[in-house]
Enzyme design. Structure first.
Site, short mmCIF file in Angstrom:
data_model
loop_
_atom_site.label_atom_id
_atom_site.label_comp_id
_atom_site.label_asym_id
_atom_site.label_seq_id
_atom_site.Cartn_x
_atom_site.Cartn_y
_atom_site.Cartn_z
N LYS A 109 0.58 -1.37 -0.07
CA LYS A 109 0.07 0.05 0.07
C LYS A 109 0.84 1.36 0.09
O LYS A 109 0.18 2.47 -0.20
CB LYS A 109 -1.04 0.28 1.26
CG LYS A 109 -1.87 -1.13 1.34
CD LYS A 109 -2.86 -1.18 -0.08
CE LYS A 109 -3.60 0.16 -0.46
NZ LYS A 109 -4.87 -0.10 -1.27
N SER A 113 -3.09 -12.37 3.65
CA SER A 113 -3.46 -12.09 2.19
C SER A 113 -2.42 -12.62 1.24
O SER A 113 -2.88 -13.13 0.03
CB SER A 113 -3.76 -10.71 1.96
OG SER A 113 -2.40 -9.84 1.98
N1 PMP Z 1 -3.28 -7.29 1.23
C1 PMP Z 1 -3.13 -6.61 2.50
C2 PMP Z 1 -2.40 -7.16 3.63
C3 PMP Z 1 -3.69 -5.36 2.35
O1 PMP Z 1 -3.62 -4.49 3.33
C4 PMP Z 1 -4.27 -5.06 0.97
C5 PMP Z 1 -4.95 -3.38 1.14
N2 PMP Z 1 -6.06 -3.38 1.54
C6 PMP Z 1 -4.36 -5.76 -0.04
C7 PMP Z 1 -3.74 -7.07 0.33
C8 PMP Z 1 -5.07 -5.42 -1.24
O2 PMP Z 1 -4.57 -4.33 -1.97
P1 PMP Z 1 -5.50 -3.37 -2.94
O3 PMP Z 1 -6.18 -2.48 -2.11
O4 PMP Z 1 -4.57 -2.84 -3.93
O5 PMP Z 1 -6.60 -4.06 -3.33
#
Ligand code: PMP
Length: 329
Positions: free
Chosen positions: A41, A276
């Protein structure tokens, strides 16, 4: 400019050995925990703030307000310091203590709110917008709502940086890309950037349970089932960023499968990631199996596992959620 902001991006591309052996493909992860704020991010935070400064919506001494699951807030804290901006963060109480502590230590003012769906006016994103609007009336230096979900400077960051880096790091020999969606900025930006180079590159969404995007792609219906302990991903609405994503396929993965991949990577390669990234690696394996051996597939390693020590590396937490516990924990 010789600042920490120059350290955002240009992250390593790491070969994921187990996933590659399992599928006969070359599966790589973009190691986004190497960014100064230690997540993917930072890229969106940098582009969003620079865009607001360029458009004179904010100036030195002003305030950025944002609703965030944590990582965007940490990225904004890094960027705001460089530009002399204050930072106010609205965060759901459910997010990890590690992320909240980091935000406080980095000088952000934290407003913790109940985790309620987007449809509820008390949702953290809607509250952050309202706070920014109210403050803006009182601050002459400007108060800017970063609005990461619908501000497409977020997607632009990944078109201009992440996609370009992946293209050059694979020397253009990439066949597939997949990642999960929080705001959708990463998936949208990387899919646009890569397909601009080669329209045949396959792009897939990796969705956790409890998110409605998988059914949106597969059945054109925003429906969800189950839930997930992963943070920062999964959503029930089409954001302006996600709306731009060029998606060919979608996969859905449960927490148990994702966490086993996270634990496996620690055992086999000593790479420690958040949940994630496990969803992303599972998606990369599924895309590889579908595309067949010999292909090169890239996914995102969104952040470091230490950000979730009290959750996915905590026996009591895992037991309470009926999730797998690695024998070394
Ligand atoms: N993984 C984590 C740990 C995140 O904090 C985020 C962002 N919210 C994402 C994935 C997803 O990224 P994006 O916001 O670009 O979809």
């Amino acid at each position: 400019m010789d600042t920490v902001l120059n350290q955002i991006g240009n992250t390593p591309l790491v070969k994921l050995k187990q996933a590659s052996e399992l599928t006969g493909c070359h599966i790589y992860g973009k190691a986004e925990y190497f960014n100064p704020g230690e997540s993917v991010k930072d890229r969106a935070a940098l582009f969003i703030v620079q865009d607001a400064l360029k458009r004179k919506l904010i100036s030195k001494g002003g305030t950025i307000v944002e609703g965030t699951a944590g990582n965007t807030g940490i990225g904004l804290a890094v960027v705001c310091k460089e530009y002399d901006l204050s930072l106010k963060i609205v965060i759901p109480k459910t997010q990890s203590i590690e992320k909240k502590d980091t935000l406080r230590k980095m000088g952000a003012e934290l407003i913790e709110v109940d985790a309620v769906p987007y449809s509820d006016p008390k949702n953290y994103i809607k509250q952050s917008k309202k706070i920014a609007e109210d403050l803006n009336k009182k601050n002459s230096k400007g108060v800017y709502w970063a609005n990461q979900f619908d501000n497409v400077a977020n997607t632009e960051a990944h078109i201009q940086t992440t996609a370009e880096e992946i293209w050059s790091q694979t020397a253009g020999r990439i066949d597939g890309f997949t990642c999960a969606v929080g705001t959708g900025g990463t998936l949208a930006g990387v899919s646009i950037g890569l397909k601009n180079k080669n329209k045949d590159i396959k792009v897939a969404l990796s969705d956790p349970m409890g998110s409605s995007l998988y059914s949106h792609i597969k059945n054109n219906k925003l429906e969800s089932s189950g839930n997930s302990i992963t943070e920062g991903i999964g959503t029930g609405r089409i954001t302006k960023n996600f709306d731009k994503a060029l998606i060919d396929d979608a996969f859905q993965t449960g927490d148990e499968e994702a966490l086993n991949l996270v634990y496996d990577l620690i055992e086999k390669q000593r790479i420690i990631l958040g949940g994630s990234s496990g969803i992303n690696i599972a998606g990369a394996i599924k895309l590889a199996k579908k595309m067949g051996p010999g292909k090169t597939i890239v996914t995102i390693l969104c952040d470091h596992g230490k950000r979730y020590a009290s959750k996915i590396f905590n026996k009591d937490f895992l037991k309470s959620k009926n999730l797998p516990i690695p024998n070394w924990l």
